[in-house]
Write a protein that holds these residues in place. Structure first.
Motif, short mmCIF file in Angstrom:
data_model
loop_
_atom_site.label_atom_id
_atom_site.label_comp_id
_atom_site.label_asym_id
_atom_site.label_seq_id
_atom_site.Cartn_x
_atom_site.Cartn_y
_atom_site.Cartn_z
N SER A 11 -1.58 -0.92 -6.54
CA SER A 11 -0.31 -1.66 -6.58
C SER A 11 -0.51 -3.11 -6.15
O SER A 11 0.18 -4.00 -6.64
N LEU A 12 -1.48 -3.37 -5.28
CA LEU A 12 -1.78 -4.76 -4.91
C LEU A 12 -2.31 -5.53 -6.11
O LEU A 12 -1.86 -6.65 -6.39
N ASN A 13 -3.24 -4.94 -6.84
CA ASN A 13 -3.78 -5.62 -8.02
C ASN A 13 -2.71 -5.82 -9.08
O ASN A 13 -2.65 -6.87 -9.72
N ALA A 14 -1.86 -4.83 -9.29
CA ALA A 14 -0.78 -4.97 -10.26
C ALA A 14 0.21 -6.04 -9.82
O ALA A 14 0.68 -6.83 -10.64
N PHE A 62 1.25 -9.44 -11.80
CA PHE A 62 2.63 -9.78 -12.16
C PHE A 62 3.01 -11.16 -11.62
O PHE A 62 3.68 -11.93 -12.31
N VAL A 63 2.61 -11.47 -10.40
CA VAL A 63 2.94 -12.78 -9.83
C VAL A 63 2.23 -13.88 -10.62
O VAL A 63 2.83 -14.93 -10.91
N ALA A 64 0.98 -13.66 -10.99
CA ALA A 64 0.25 -14.66 -11.78
C ALA A 64 0.92 -14.86 -13.14
O ALA A 64 1.04 -16.00 -13.62
N ILE A 70 9.16 -8.06 -9.77
CA ILE A 70 8.29 -6.88 -9.81
C ILE A 70 7.01 -7.14 -9.02
O ILE A 70 6.54 -6.28 -8.26
N GLY A 71 6.43 -8.32 -9.17
CA GLY A 71 5.20 -8.66 -8.47
C GLY A 71 5.36 -8.67 -6.96
O GLY A 71 4.53 -8.11 -6.23
N GLY A 112 4.51 -5.94 -1.73
CA GLY A 112 5.08 -5.35 -0.52
C GLY A 112 4.78 -3.87 -0.41
O GLY A 112 4.45 -3.36 0.67
N LEU A 113 4.87 -3.15 -1.53
CA LEU A 113 4.52 -1.74 -1.54
C LEU A 113 3.06 -1.54 -1.18
O LEU A 113 2.72 -0.63 -0.42
N ALA A 114 2.21 -2.39 -1.70
CA ALA A 114 0.77 -2.29 -1.43
C ALA A 114 0.47 -2.47 0.05
O ALA A 114 -0.34 -1.72 0.62
N VAL A 115 1.11 -3.44 0.67
CA VAL A 115 0.88 -3.67 2.10
C VAL A 115 1.29 -2.44 2.90
O VAL A 115 0.58 -2.01 3.81
N ASN A 116 2.42 -1.85 2.55
CA ASN A 116 2.87 -0.65 3.25
C ASN A 116 1.93 0.53 3.03
O ASN A 116 1.61 1.25 3.97
N LEU A 117 1.50 0.75 1.80
CA LEU A 117 0.62 1.88 1.51
C LEU A 117 -0.75 1.72 2.18
O LEU A 117 -1.29 2.68 2.74
N ILE A 118 -1.31 0.53 2.11
CA ILE A 118 -2.61 0.30 2.74
C ILE A 118 -2.50 0.45 4.25
O ILE A 118 -3.37 1.05 4.90
N GLY A 119 -1.43 -0.07 4.83
CA GLY A 119 -1.22 0.10 6.27
C GLY A 119 -1.07 1.56 6.66
O GLY A 119 -1.60 2.02 7.67
N GLU A 120 -0.35 2.32 5.86
CA GLU A 120 -0.19 3.74 6.12
C GLU A 120 -1.52 4.48 6.03
O GLU A 120 -1.81 5.36 6.84
#
Length: 86
Positions: A58-61, A65-67, A14-15, A20-28
């Motif tokens: 989503s980046l913070n979430a 999750f990774v932590a 999930i993390g 990955g979703l965060a990178v795409n959204l911020i780039g967009e």
């Protein structure tokens, strides 16, 4: 011990997906903001703002999750050492 393994697996997947979703959204959001019209347009500003905001959330979430996945992995490894010591 199996509970830690399931949590580690689930939280790591999930993390990584959220990061990955965060990178795409911020780039967009950056691309949309870069293509802004010369005059002020509230609808255009709101579009990149909300997309960027969801990207940051989503980046913070994802980082959280990774932590937590790292924490679960440490607990799992500590459990293995305790089993081997007996």
């Amino acid at each position: 011990m199996m509970n830690y393994k399931k949590k580690w697996w689930r939280h790591s997947i999930i993390g990584v997906m959220l990061v990955g979703l965060a990178v795409n959204l911020i780039g967009e959001a950056i691309i949309i903001k870069g293509n802004s019209p010369a005059e002020f347009d509230l609808a255009h500003m709101a579009l990149w703002f909300w997309i960027g905001l969801f990207g940051i959330v989503s980046l913070n979430a994802g980082i959280s999750f990774v932590a937590d996945a790292v924490k679960q992995r440490i607990y799992m490894e500590m459990g293995k050492e305790n089993v081997q010591d007996r």
